[in-house]
Design a protein around this motif. Structure first.
Motif, PDB file in Angstrom:
ATOM      1  N   VAL A   1      47.480 -11.603   2.655  1.00 35.94           N
ATOM      2  CA  VAL A   1      47.429 -12.882   3.383  1.00 35.94           C
ATOM      3  C   VAL A   1      47.745 -14.090   2.512  1.00 35.94           C
ATOM      4  O   VAL A   1      48.603 -14.914   2.869  1.00 35.94           O
TER       5      VAL A   1
ATOM      6  N   GLY B   1      41.554 -10.967   8.937  1.00 38.78           N
ATOM      7  CA  GLY B   1      40.815 -12.068   9.557  1.00 38.78           C
ATOM      8  C   GLY B   1      40.742 -11.840  11.054  1.00 38.78           C
ATOM      9  O   GLY B   1      41.308 -10.889  11.578  1.00 38.78           O
TER      10      GLY B   1
ATOM     11  N   VAL C   1      47.920 -12.066  11.744  1.00 35.88           N
ATOM     12  CA  VAL C   1      46.989 -12.901  12.510  1.00 35.88           C
ATOM     13  C   VAL C   1      46.895 -12.407  13.954  1.00 35.88           C
ATOM     14  O   VAL C   1      45.813 -12.357  14.539  1.00 35.88           O
TER      15      VAL C   1
ATOM     16  N   PRO D   1      41.559 -12.030  15.017  1.00 37.22           N
ATOM     17  CA  PRO D   1      42.825 -12.223  15.726  1.00 37.22           C
ATOM     18  C   PRO D   1      42.876 -13.609  16.381  1.00 37.22           C
ATOM     19  O   PRO D   1      41.873 -14.094  16.887  1.00 37.22           O
ATOM     20  N   ASP D   2      44.042 -14.212  16.359  1.00 34.83           N
ATOM     21  CA  ASP D   2      44.206 -15.554  16.931  1.00 34.83           C
ATOM     22  C   ASP D   2      45.630 -15.649  17.475  1.00 34.83           C
ATOM     23  O   ASP D   2      46.582 -15.893  16.736  1.00 34.83           O
TER      24      ASP D   2
ATOM     25  N   LYS E   1      47.401 -19.155  16.967  1.00 38.81           N
ATOM     26  CA  LYS E   1      47.839 -19.368  15.585  1.00 38.81           C
ATOM     27  C   LYS E   1      49.016 -18.459  15.247  1.00 38.81           C
ATOM     28  O   LYS E   1      49.969 -18.871  14.569  1.00 38.81           O
ATOM     29  N   ALA E   2      48.951 -17.212  15.712  1.00 41.95           N
ATOM     30  CA  ALA E   2      50.041 -16.265  15.456  1.00 41.95           C
ATOM     31  C   ALA E   2      51.339 -16.774  16.074  1.00 41.95           C
ATOM     32  O   ALA E   2      52.409 -16.705  15.456  1.00 41.95           O
TER      33      ALA E   2
ATOM     34  N   LYS F   1      50.888 -16.549   3.056  1.00 36.59           N
ATOM     35  CA  LYS F   1      50.633 -17.966   3.331  1.00 36.59           C
ATOM     36  C   LYS F   1      51.441 -18.842   2.390  1.00 36.59           C
ATOM     37  O   LYS F   1      52.036 -19.851   2.803  1.00 36.59           O
TER      38      LYS F   1
ATOM     39  N   LEU G   1      53.012 -12.847   8.303  1.00 35.20           N
ATOM     40  CA  LEU G   1      51.691 -13.466   8.414  1.00 35.20           C
ATOM     41  C   LEU G   1      51.306 -13.602   9.881  1.00 35.20           C
ATOM     42  O   LEU G   1      50.152 -13.350  10.263  1.00 35.20           O
TER      43      LEU G   1
ATOM     44  N   TYR H   1      44.848  -6.088   3.033  1.00 41.53           N
ATOM     45  CA  TYR H   1      45.219  -7.259   3.831  1.00 41.53           C
ATOM     46  C   TYR H   1      44.729  -8.546   3.168  1.00 41.53           C
ATOM     47  O   TYR H   1      45.384  -9.585   3.255  1.00 41.53           O
TER      48      TYR H   1
ATOM     49  N   GLY I   1      44.805  -9.277  13.987  1.00 42.76           N
ATOM     50  CA  GLY I   1      43.463  -9.389  13.426  1.00 42.76           C
ATOM     51  C   GLY I   1      43.275  -8.622  12.144  1.00 42.76           C
ATOM     52  O   GLY I   1      42.189  -8.113  11.866  1.00 42.76           O
TER      53      GLY I   1
END
Length: 375
Positions: A141, A169, A163, A171-172, A175-176, A145, A159, A137, A166
């Motif tokens: 990434v 990096g 995200v 998990p968000d 942002k995802a 990006k 991507l 991963y 998770g």
């Protein structure tokens, strides 16, 4: 033996019959000849364009497939990035040539180095899946990006999923969602569908772990966008929302049209929903087996609904049993369908008390049509 036709007549016949065909052949193959010459003169882009031309203009026989692969290979050797990524895609799919994931990864790396964002995306996905390279991963990434920053829809979509889950990096969700929105704007139907699913599930888009409840209007908006991009699952999801009256008016006719559209796009579930699959078809048998194995309550609904369209009494009994299992498994629409079946007495003995019981179950499971019919 002397010919009875004068020489001038034979020549005229040749001119009328052969010359026009020769002209047509020259006209038809003019672009092919020009691209072939440029490719021979070491123009990699022309090699790639000739490969695409052959795929569009001719039946893809084994001979044509070999020539296309050879042209893409030459284009990549001549440092045309898109030729590298396209050849890598063929080596990954195994459609035009034998699969070779390791070589595909090498070609994607070369294409990415040459500035082709599609190659970067494909290499990123290879790292996610461990296809031809060791899964990583952390390597996927930055590639995705880069691709997303260059407005590659697939790069943003993949991507966003990393995200969200998770991977690579923390998990968000917020942002995802932003990444999926960008991919959706760039016309990725699958990204629109995933985003619609987040709203439908009531996942907060601020990165918090709690839920604020479903946002059906936004879910429908993104499902509709995906459907307009011919993403079959988006059409199915939107159809189910219209069937349940979530975020919009309940409209069974519109829902059926959406299921038929998805069926035309190759979605087997949608074909069953729309009643477009024969009861004895392979798809229904596959769904029935899934139901019997206890692996999927939705499969019980799909197979059971199909069986109830048959006049065969034994199949109708099985259909009722499968719908009952599906209703117990939490599929609200199965409860509703059973209610209708028992209310009308079609395929089973009419039983208004059982009908009301299933209407209540459908309502409790969130199916609004059930709430409208229960006493």
């Amino acid at each position: 033996m002397t010919s009875r036709f004068p020489a001038w007549l034979a020549l005229a016949a040749f001119t009328l019959l052969v010359a026009p065909r020769a002209d047509a052949a020259v006209k038809k193959s003019g672009r092919e000849l020009a691209l072939g010459k440029a490719c021979d003169d070491d123009d990699g882009k022309s090699c790639r364009e000739l490969a695409f031309y052959l795929l569009e203009e001719q039946d893809v026989t084994d001979r044509v497939a070999r020539r296309v692969v050879s042209l893409l290979d030459r284009g990549c050797t001549l440092k045309d990035g898109p030729a590298c990524s396209r050849l890598a895609a063929e080596l990954s799919s195994g459609v035009l040539t034998r699969k070779d994931p390791a070589r595909a990864a090498e070609l994607n790396q070369k294409g990415c180095n040459l500035g082709d964002v599609q190659a970067c995306t494909q290499l990123g996905v290879a790292y996610i899946e461990g296809n031809g390279v060791e899964a990583s991963y952390s390597k996927a990434v930055p590639l995705l990006k880069l691709a997303c920053s260059e407005d590659n829809a697939a790069g943003c979509h993949h991507l966003g999923l990393l995200v969200l889950e998770g991977k690579g990096g923390p998990p968000d969700v917020s942002k995802a969602a932003g990444l999926l929105k960008k991919a959706c704007r760039l016309e990725s139907g699958v990204a629109c569908h995933r985003l619609g699913g987040l709203y439908h599930a009531g996942q907060v888009l601020t990165g918090e772990s709690s839920s604020s409840g479903p946002d059906y209007k936004k879910a429908a908006h993104y499902f509709r966008q995906g459907c307009e991009m011919d993403h079959a699952e988006s059409c199915v999801s939107l159809g189910r929302m219209r069937m349940a009256g979530q975020g919009m008016g309940m409209d069974e006719d519109v829902a059926m049209d959406l299921f038929k559209q998805a069926c035309g796009l190759g979605d087997a579930w949608a074909c069953v929903e729309a009643g477009a699959v024969p009861v004895d078809g392979v798809v229904v048998e596959m769904l029935r087996q899934k139901c019997v194995d206890g692996a999927d309550a939705k499969a019980c609904y799909a197979a059971g609904a199909a069986y109830l369209r048959d006049d065969d009494e034994m199949r109708a009994d099985k259909g009722v049993q499968m719908l009952s299992d599906s209703c117990d498994g939490g599929v609200a629409r199965s409860c509703y369908k059973l209610a209708v079946v028992f209310e009308k007495g079609k395929a089973v003995t009419k039983d208004l008390a059982r009908a009301q019981s299933f209407y209540e179950k459908a309502c409790k499971a969130g199916y609004q049509k059930g709430c409208a019919r229960k006493e």
